[in-house]
Design an enzyme around this catalytic site. Structure first.
Site, PDB file in Angstrom:
ATOM      1  N   LYS A 136     -14.091-110.738   8.383  1.00  0.00           N
ATOM      2  CA  LYS A 136     -13.415-109.838   7.431  1.00  0.00           C
ATOM      3  C   LYS A 136     -14.377-109.434   6.324  1.00  0.00           C
ATOM      4  O   LYS A 136     -14.417-108.277   5.909  1.00  0.00           O
ATOM      5  CB  LYS A 136     -12.192-110.525   6.814  1.00  0.00           C
ATOM      6  CG  LYS A 136     -10.938-110.462   7.673  1.00  0.00           C
ATOM      7  CD  LYS A 136     -10.099-109.240   7.322  1.00  0.00           C
ATOM      8  CE  LYS A 136      -8.876-109.063   8.221  1.00  0.00           C
ATOM      9  NZ  LYS A 136      -7.826-110.014   7.923  1.00  0.00           N
ATOM     10  N   LYS A 176      -7.110-105.662  28.810  1.00  0.00           N
ATOM     11  CA  LYS A 176      -6.026-106.122  27.971  1.00  0.00           C
ATOM     12  C   LYS A 176      -5.424-104.997  27.140  1.00  0.00           C
ATOM     13  O   LYS A 176      -6.157-104.172  26.596  1.00  0.00           O
ATOM     14  CB  LYS A 176      -6.586-107.213  27.032  1.00  0.00           C
ATOM     15  CG  LYS A 176      -5.510-108.045  26.420  1.00  0.00           C
ATOM     16  CD  LYS A 176      -6.091-109.206  25.648  1.00  0.00           C
ATOM     17  CE  LYS A 176      -4.964-109.856  24.857  1.00  0.00           C
ATOM     18  NZ  LYS A 176      -5.403-110.536  23.677  1.00  0.00           N
ATOM     19  N   LYS A 205      -3.741-103.024  20.423  1.00  0.00           N
ATOM     20  CA  LYS A 205      -3.605-101.903  19.486  1.00  0.00           C
ATOM     21  C   LYS A 205      -4.956-101.243  19.209  1.00  0.00           C
ATOM     22  O   LYS A 205      -5.078-100.035  19.228  1.00  0.00           O
ATOM     23  CB  LYS A 205      -2.984-102.409  18.185  1.00  0.00           C
ATOM     24  CG  LYS A 205      -2.417-101.313  17.331  1.00  0.00           C
ATOM     25  CD  LYS A 205      -1.649-101.892  16.172  1.00  0.00           C
ATOM     26  CE  LYS A 205      -2.584-102.522  15.176  1.00  0.00           C
ATOM     27  NZ  LYS A 205      -2.614-101.973  13.852  1.00  0.00           N
TER      28      LYS A 205
END
Ligand code: TRP
Length: 331
Positions: free
Chosen positions: A111, A194, A197
């Site tokens: 992050k 897979k 999103k």
């Protein structure tokens, strides 16, 4: 019944992959465990969402989980920010968490790399907030994905360290929990392994029939095999996996035979798959719309969930305060 706790990040709409993965396992779990599922809206502040977006996504996730079959009579579903006890425990846990170990968490490092201008303290202490979510209910089992293993290790460390510092056997160490050994992996429509999103290859539970049909129509295929009984390339295997999930066994068998005798017509397969997928998603979509248009009901469910969660957390925090040394006399 054993306690299970899991947090759901309010990020976007649920897709078929979520549905046949985590969501279905939650729905089954609520039969056998004392489950607490919450929407982790505090955690989502690490990326500074706009108030309107945050409100919308929390409501959407709540409506979608209920539509998928999370039953407030069987499980406790609540919104993280409704239970302020979590914050108190978060503070206590932060006092015993070290900069070094928090800085080594890979989700933090990732992050920090992704948002270099906003490496905030909330991001840094994400694992202790998560530990507070879990430990406030003294949960034994936590169903999480592989990417959460380090956060789970931190939660166990927080529990152990608290117990050691105060010489108590208070917090149990929560374990990663895989409910069913055979979690269905739903492939994407772009030939990739897979549905996800960020991959942009999803069919969402809120998609209407037309959108679903168009997405299926555009799914990647290759030309049919020329040699009977050839192995299927990945994008074809994916379509068959979706058939297996959405269609009747005879349908799967029919197209499998057509593949093997080299007479398959992907146009027909996709038409059938789209129809069957619409039939799977339609009732869920209709329930999503019902819940989404009933704010009174959503509020009631969230309120009752929060009450139950608060009761469970408040009991833990009373004892924690006592252990730490905040006795009523001292106040
Ligand atoms: N970190 C989890 C995720 O990204 C969400 C989460 C927050 C969570 N608190 C939790 C999961 C407590 C399990 C238990 O998916």
């Amino acid at each position: 019944m054993e306690k299970v706790v899991s947090g759901i990040r309010p990020t976007g709409n649920l897709h078929l992959g979520n549905y046949f993965g985590a969501v279905t396992s939650f729905v089954k779990m609520q039969e056998d465990y004392d489950c607490m599922f919450f929407i982790a809206d505090w955690h989502s502040l690490t990326t500074q969402p706009k108030p309107g977006d945050l409100r919308r996504s929390v409501k959407t996730i709540l409506a979608e989980y209920l539509a998928c079959g999370i039953d407030p009579e069987k499980a406790t579903i609540y919104i993280q920010s409704d239970v302020k006890e979590t914050l108190e425990l978060y503070l206590y846990l932060n006092m015993n968490a070290y900069l070094g170990e928090l800085g080594r968490v890979t989700t933090f490092k990732e992050k920090a790399r992704k948002q270099p201008n906003n490496v905030n303290a909330g991001l840094f202490t994400y694992p202790t907030l998560m530990a507070a979510d879990i430990l406030q209910h003294k949960a034994l089992k936590v169903p999480v994905g592989k990417d959460q293993q380090q956060n789970m290790e931190m939660a166990r460390k927080c529990a152990r360290r608290f117990n050691n510092i105060y010489g108590v056997e208070f917090f149990p160490e929560p374990q990663d929990f895989t409910y069913s050994a055979k979690a269905l992996k739903i492939p994407g429509l772009d030939g990739s392994g897979k549905m996800g999103k960020s991959e942009g290859n999803c069919v969402y539970l809120c998609d209407d029939d037309k959108t679903i049909t168009n997405k299926v129509k555009k799914a990647l295929t290759v030309s049919g095999a020329e040699v009977p009984n050839s192995p299927k390339p990945e994008c074809i295997e994916n379509l068959f996996t979706l058939l297996e999930i959405c269609s009747a066994p005879e349908v799967y068998k029919f197209y499998d035979e057509r593949w093997n005798d080299c007479t398959i017509r992907f146009g027909d397969l996709k038409k059938q798959l789209a129809e069957d997928m619409c039939n799977v998603i339609r009732p869920i979509r209709e329930r999503i719309m019902e819940f989404s248009s009933n704010d009174t009901l959503l509020e009631k469910i969230a309120r009752e969930g929060a009450e139950r969660a608060r009761e469970s957390a408040a009991k833990t925090l009373r004892e924690v305060r006592e252990i730490i040394g905040f006795t009523p006399v001292a106040r």
